[in-house]
Design a protein around this motif. Sequence first.
Motif, PDB file in Angstrom:
ATOM      1  N   CYS A  14      48.261  35.734  26.703  1.00  0.00           N
ATOM      2  CA  CYS A  14      47.575  35.359  27.812  1.00  0.00           C
ATOM      3  C   CYS A  14      49.019  35.595  29.007  1.00  0.00           C
ATOM      4  O   CYS A  14      48.888  36.264  29.802  1.00  0.00           O
ATOM      5  CB  CYS A  14      46.723  34.108  28.294  1.00  0.00           C
ATOM      6  SG  CYS A  14      44.690  33.854  28.322  1.00  0.00           S
ATOM      7  N   GLN A  18      52.334  39.326  31.165  1.00  0.00           N
ATOM      8  CA  GLN A  18      52.799  39.016  32.189  1.00  0.00           C
ATOM      9  C   GLN A  18      54.184  40.121  32.022  1.00  0.00           C
ATOM     10  O   GLN A  18      54.632  40.641  32.574  1.00  0.00           O
ATOM     11  CB  GLN A  18      53.528  38.146  32.450  1.00  0.00           C
ATOM     12  CG  GLN A  18      52.657  36.834  32.919  1.00  0.00           C
ATOM     13  CD  GLN A  18      52.032  36.973  34.165  1.00  0.00           C
ATOM     14  OE1 GLN A  18      52.066  37.802  34.612  1.00  0.00           O
ATOM     15  NE2 GLN A  18      50.131  36.867  33.827  1.00  0.00           N
ATOM     16  N   VAL A  27      47.367  41.313  34.905  1.00  0.00           N
ATOM     17  CA  VAL A  27      46.987  40.375  35.212  1.00  0.00           C
ATOM     18  C   VAL A  27      45.538  40.319  34.564  1.00  0.00           C
ATOM     19  O   VAL A  27      44.483  39.531  34.640  1.00  0.00           O
ATOM     20  CB  VAL A  27      46.981  40.088  37.183  1.00  0.00           C
ATOM     21  CG1 VAL A  27      45.692  41.442  37.603  1.00  0.00           C
ATOM     22  CG2 VAL A  27      46.160  38.691  36.887  1.00  0.00           C
ATOM     23  N   PRO A  30      44.600  38.465  31.282  1.00  0.00           N
ATOM     24  CA  PRO A  30      43.838  36.930  31.036  1.00  0.00           C
ATOM     25  C   PRO A  30      42.380  36.681  31.706  1.00  0.00           C
ATOM     26  O   PRO A  30      41.973  35.937  31.205  1.00  0.00           O
ATOM     27  CB  PRO A  30      45.082  36.597  32.250  1.00  0.00           C
ATOM     28  CG  PRO A  30      46.186  37.173  31.963  1.00  0.00           C
ATOM     29  CD  PRO A  30      46.070  38.460  31.398  1.00  0.00           C
ATOM     30  N   ILE A  31      42.355  37.530  32.698  1.00  0.00           N
ATOM     31  CA  ILE A  31      41.475  37.719  33.510  1.00  0.00           C
ATOM     32  C   ILE A  31      40.022  37.580  31.909  1.00  0.00           C
ATOM     33  O   ILE A  31      39.246  37.096  32.211  1.00  0.00           O
ATOM     34  CB  ILE A  31      41.127  38.706  34.795  1.00  0.00           C
ATOM     35  CG1 ILE A  31      41.787  37.829  35.844  1.00  0.00           C
ATOM     36  CG2 ILE A  31      39.478  39.055  34.657  1.00  0.00           C
ATOM     37  CD1 ILE A  31      41.598  38.866  36.810  1.00  0.00           C
ATOM     38  N   LYS A  47      43.760  30.987  33.025  1.00  0.00           N
ATOM     39  CA  LYS A  47      44.151  30.462  34.300  1.00  0.00           C
ATOM     40  C   LYS A  47      45.818  30.091  34.820  1.00  0.00           C
ATOM     41  O   LYS A  47      46.098  30.524  35.699  1.00  0.00           O
ATOM     42  CB  LYS A  47      43.227  29.203  34.568  1.00  0.00           C
ATOM     43  CG  LYS A  47      41.347  29.159  34.566  1.00  0.00           C
ATOM     44  CD  LYS A  47      40.742  27.891  34.400  1.00  0.00           C
ATOM     45  CE  LYS A  47      39.053  27.859  34.491  1.00  0.00           C
ATOM     46  NZ  LYS A  47      39.066  26.705  34.567  1.00  0.00           N
ATOM     47  N   ILE A  50      47.362  33.494  35.419  1.00  0.00           N
ATOM     48  CA  ILE A  50      46.617  34.789  36.441  1.00  0.00           C
ATOM     49  C   ILE A  50      46.962  33.564  37.674  1.00  0.00           C
ATOM     50  O   ILE A  50      47.842  34.259  38.717  1.00  0.00           O
ATOM     51  CB  ILE A  50      45.103  34.005  36.327  1.00  0.00           C
ATOM     52  CG1 ILE A  50      44.447  35.050  35.406  1.00  0.00           C
ATOM     53  CG2 ILE A  50      44.940  34.907  38.522  1.00  0.00           C
ATOM     54  CD1 ILE A  50      42.500  34.784  35.015  1.00  0.00           C
ATOM     55  N   ASN A  51      47.272  33.031  37.581  1.00  0.00           N
ATOM     56  CA  ASN A  51      48.261  31.483  38.490  1.00  0.00           C
ATOM     57  C   ASN A  51      49.545  32.165  39.035  1.00  0.00           C
ATOM     58  O   ASN A  51      50.173  32.296  40.631  1.00  0.00           O
ATOM     59  CB  ASN A  51      47.728  30.229  38.223  1.00  0.00           C
ATOM     60  CG  ASN A  51      46.373  29.852  38.794  1.00  0.00           C
ATOM     61  OD1 ASN A  51      45.625  29.931  39.568  1.00  0.00           O
ATOM     62  ND2 ASN A  51      46.072  28.802  38.318  1.00  0.00           N
ATOM     63  N   TYR A  53      50.901  34.760  38.015  1.00  0.00           N
ATOM     64  CA  TYR A  53      50.764  36.126  38.563  1.00  0.00           C
ATOM     65  C   TYR A  53      50.827  36.422  39.899  1.00  0.00           C
ATOM     66  O   TYR A  53      51.792  36.998  40.275  1.00  0.00           O
ATOM     67  CB  TYR A  53      49.792  37.090  37.488  1.00  0.00           C
ATOM     68  CG  TYR A  53      49.730  38.378  38.019  1.00  0.00           C
ATOM     69  CD1 TYR A  53      51.376  39.343  37.590  1.00  0.00           C
ATOM     70  CD2 TYR A  53      48.979  38.314  38.611  1.00  0.00           C
ATOM     71  CE1 TYR A  53      51.071  41.010  38.177  1.00  0.00           C
ATOM     72  CE2 TYR A  53      49.026  40.115  39.297  1.00  0.00           C
ATOM     73  CZ  TYR A  53      49.684  41.056  39.535  1.00  0.00           C
ATOM     74  OH  TYR A  53      49.882  42.643  39.873  1.00  0.00           O
ATOM     75  N   LEU A  54      50.268  35.515  39.885  1.00  0.00           N
ATOM     76  CA  LEU A  54      49.689  35.196  42.025  1.00  0.00           C
ATOM     77  C   LEU A  54      50.656  34.928  42.430  1.00  0.00           C
ATOM     78  O   LEU A  54      51.348  35.039  43.863  1.00  0.00           O
ATOM     79  CB  LEU A  54      48.403  35.004  42.028  1.00  0.00           C
ATOM     80  CG  LEU A  54      46.899  35.348  41.581  1.00  0.00           C
ATOM     81  CD1 LEU A  54      45.665  34.570  41.745  1.00  0.00           C
ATOM     82  CD2 LEU A  54      46.713  36.872  41.741  1.00  0.00           C
TER      83      LEU A  54
END
Length: 112
Positions: A14, A18, A27, A30-31, A47, A50-51, A53-54
């Motif tokens: 996960c 990155q 991304v 991890p999704i 999660k 993902i956070n 990455y965003l």
Amino acid sequence: MTDLEQRKLYSVLCHGSQLICYSLVSVAVPIVLLLISDDPIVQGNAKEAINFYLTVLIWGVIFLVLCFVLIGIPLLIGLVIVSTIMPIIAMVNAATNLERPYRYPCIWHFIQ
């Protein structure tokens, strides 16, 4: 493969995704792991990845706009350094601490 080995592998994947590239591929891992895994630790790590990455994506867009006033160039360089170092720290922590997901410092949490 035991459950702990699988938890360690998925958690490290996960955060390690990155480092693959700065595209949607990083991304997607991890999704996918969030959707297929029923382990709460793996889901927490997914999660958080993902956070992260965003958050990096949003800061990258802001710093790219700021490049027009030249302040964005050093900020982008710093963002690249941070976005390289933090997943490595997260991977090490996820591999050594299997009881709880790793939490990145100073990121926005879009997915809880």
